[in-house]
Design a protein around this motif. Sequence first.
Motif, PDB file in Angstrom:
ATOM      1  N   LYS A   1     -18.706  32.191   1.174  1.00 58.50           N
ATOM      2  CA  LYS A   1     -18.742  31.179   0.115  1.00 58.50           C
ATOM      3  C   LYS A   1     -19.303  29.738   0.501  1.00 58.50           C
ATOM      4  O   LYS A   1     -19.380  29.547   1.571  1.00 58.50           O
ATOM      5  N   LYS A   2     -19.527  29.137  -0.723  1.00 56.97           N
ATOM      6  CA  LYS A   2     -20.082  27.767  -0.313  1.00 56.97           C
ATOM      7  C   LYS A   2     -19.167  26.855   0.439  1.00 56.97           C
ATOM      8  O   LYS A   2     -19.491  26.344   1.243  1.00 56.97           O
ATOM      9  N   ASP A   3     -17.940  27.151   0.157  1.00 59.96           N
ATOM     10  CA  ASP A   3     -16.691  26.262   0.559  1.00 59.96           C
ATOM     11  C   ASP A   3     -15.756  27.403   1.203  1.00 59.96           C
ATOM     12  O   ASP A   3     -14.873  27.881   0.783  1.00 59.96           O
ATOM     13  N   PRO A   4     -16.269  28.032   2.260  1.00 61.78           N
ATOM     14  CA  PRO A   4     -15.797  29.467   3.012  1.00 61.78           C
ATOM     15  C   PRO A   4     -14.288  28.939   3.590  1.00 61.78           C
ATOM     16  O   PRO A   4     -13.841  27.690   3.812  1.00 61.78           O
ATOM     17  N   LEU A   5     -13.283  30.086   3.774  1.00 57.86           N
ATOM     18  CA  LEU A   5     -12.038  29.947   4.239  1.00 57.86           C
ATOM     19  C   LEU A   5     -12.342  29.156   5.687  1.00 57.86           C
ATOM     20  O   LEU A   5     -12.977  29.052   6.313  1.00 57.86           O
ATOM     21  N   GLU A   6     -10.951  28.429   5.833  1.00 56.03           N
ATOM     22  CA  GLU A   6     -10.759  28.296   7.341  1.00 56.03           C
ATOM     23  C   GLU A   6     -10.219  29.368   8.055  1.00 56.03           C
ATOM     24  O   GLU A   6      -9.075  30.095   7.438  1.00 56.03           O
ATOM     25  N   LEU A   7     -10.742  30.099   9.053  1.00 53.37           N
ATOM     26  CA  LEU A   7     -10.072  31.250   9.668  1.00 53.37           C
ATOM     27  C   LEU A   7      -9.807  31.028  11.249  1.00 53.37           C
ATOM     28  O   LEU A   7     -10.416  30.411  11.858  1.00 53.37           O
ATOM     29  N   ARG A   8      -8.683  31.611  11.513  1.00 54.04           N
ATOM     30  CA  ARG A   8      -8.081  31.426  13.120  1.00 54.04           C
ATOM     31  C   ARG A   8      -7.860  32.885  13.320  1.00 54.04           C
ATOM     32  O   ARG A   8      -6.663  33.280  12.812  1.00 54.04           O
ATOM     33  N   PHE A   9      -8.480  33.367  14.185  1.00 56.10           N
ATOM     34  CA  PHE A   9      -8.268  34.683  14.614  1.00 56.10           C
ATOM     35  C   PHE A   9      -7.663  34.692  16.383  1.00 56.10           C
ATOM     36  O   PHE A   9      -8.444  34.118  17.168  1.00 56.10           O
ATOM     37  N   LEU A  10      -6.562  35.365  16.631  1.00 56.64           N
ATOM     38  CA  LEU A  10      -6.361  35.604  17.828  1.00 56.64           C
ATOM     39  C   LEU A  10      -6.344  37.355  18.003  1.00 56.64           C
ATOM     40  O   LEU A  10      -5.747  37.986  17.056  1.00 56.64           O
ATOM     41  N   ILE A  11      -6.921  37.507  18.952  1.00 56.00           N
ATOM     42  CA  ILE A  11      -7.125  39.403  19.343  1.00 56.00           C
ATOM     43  C   ILE A  11      -6.859  39.517  20.427  1.00 56.00           C
ATOM     44  O   ILE A  11      -7.200  38.889  21.619  1.00 56.00           O
ATOM     45  N   LYS A  12      -5.980  40.491  20.603  1.00 62.10           N
ATOM     46  CA  LYS A  12      -5.421  41.019  21.947  1.00 62.10           C
ATOM     47  C   LYS A  12      -6.582  41.801  22.736  1.00 62.10           C
ATOM     48  O   LYS A  12      -7.404  42.191  22.196  1.00 62.10           O
TER      49      LYS A  12
END
Length: 268
Positions: A150-161
């Motif tokens: 999107k033009k104003d994309p989500l803030e995303l925080r990913f922690l992956i094992k």
Amino acid sequence: MSRVGNLDPDNDYGHWIASNLRFLRLTWGMTTAQVGEIIGVTASQVSNLEAARSQLQIEQAESLDLRWKTDGHLTRMVRQRDRPHDPDWWNQYVVYERQAERIESYNALVVPGLLQTEPYMRALFEVSVVVTDIDAAVRDRLARQESLRKKDPLELRFLIKESALLDPIGGKEVMREQLAYLLEVSRWPNVVLRVVSRDIGAHVGVDGSFQLLHGGKRVAAYIEAVGGGRLVVTPSKVAGYRRRYDTLMGEAQPRRVSEGLIRDAMEG
């Protein structure tokens, strides 16, 4: 701390029960002290129940339904709140995801859905005991990923094992493509991606994957489970997942180390 005027019964199940409790008390013209006598608590404890600072229990709901002749209304609400799984919670989750401004995700077994390549997700759907129409499931997941562009994309925080990076889902080539995509996404300005190393041993994420979805003043937690999941909106319970996520973030590897672990998995 919640107050009656700050309740959000349209989006929080605990607030809905609290609002119903207050409505019924006022309808019957009772004081908080009188209600307290019915359920064996003090007037201030009733005020806490009406402000969703504490939760109505099943025995209390049964006593009030009997006194107010509400035909089990409050009791059914409390039972629904306490159900461990509701098949409709996924549909509710999608609404929260669509309205979210920030998503924080911990993934213990597989790459998070919002970051999956099409071949990778197909490989997962092919062995799913829940998905019956793979093409439809792929279309739905790809549509959800549009939120990243999107033009104003989500803030995303990913922690992956780290172990989720090592299983060759779909075969070596599919997994290599998936890992390359993770490296690409990790450099996007709206994305933080960290790897939780296997070396830390036992940790607070061993119970499984979960997400925190932030939208306006609302925060919900979604807990994944075999064959379904659970959406949690009660503030006190969401706060527990908030603490768990913060602990995992503190134990995760820094960005450059995380990227190195992804590269190592690609080479392996």
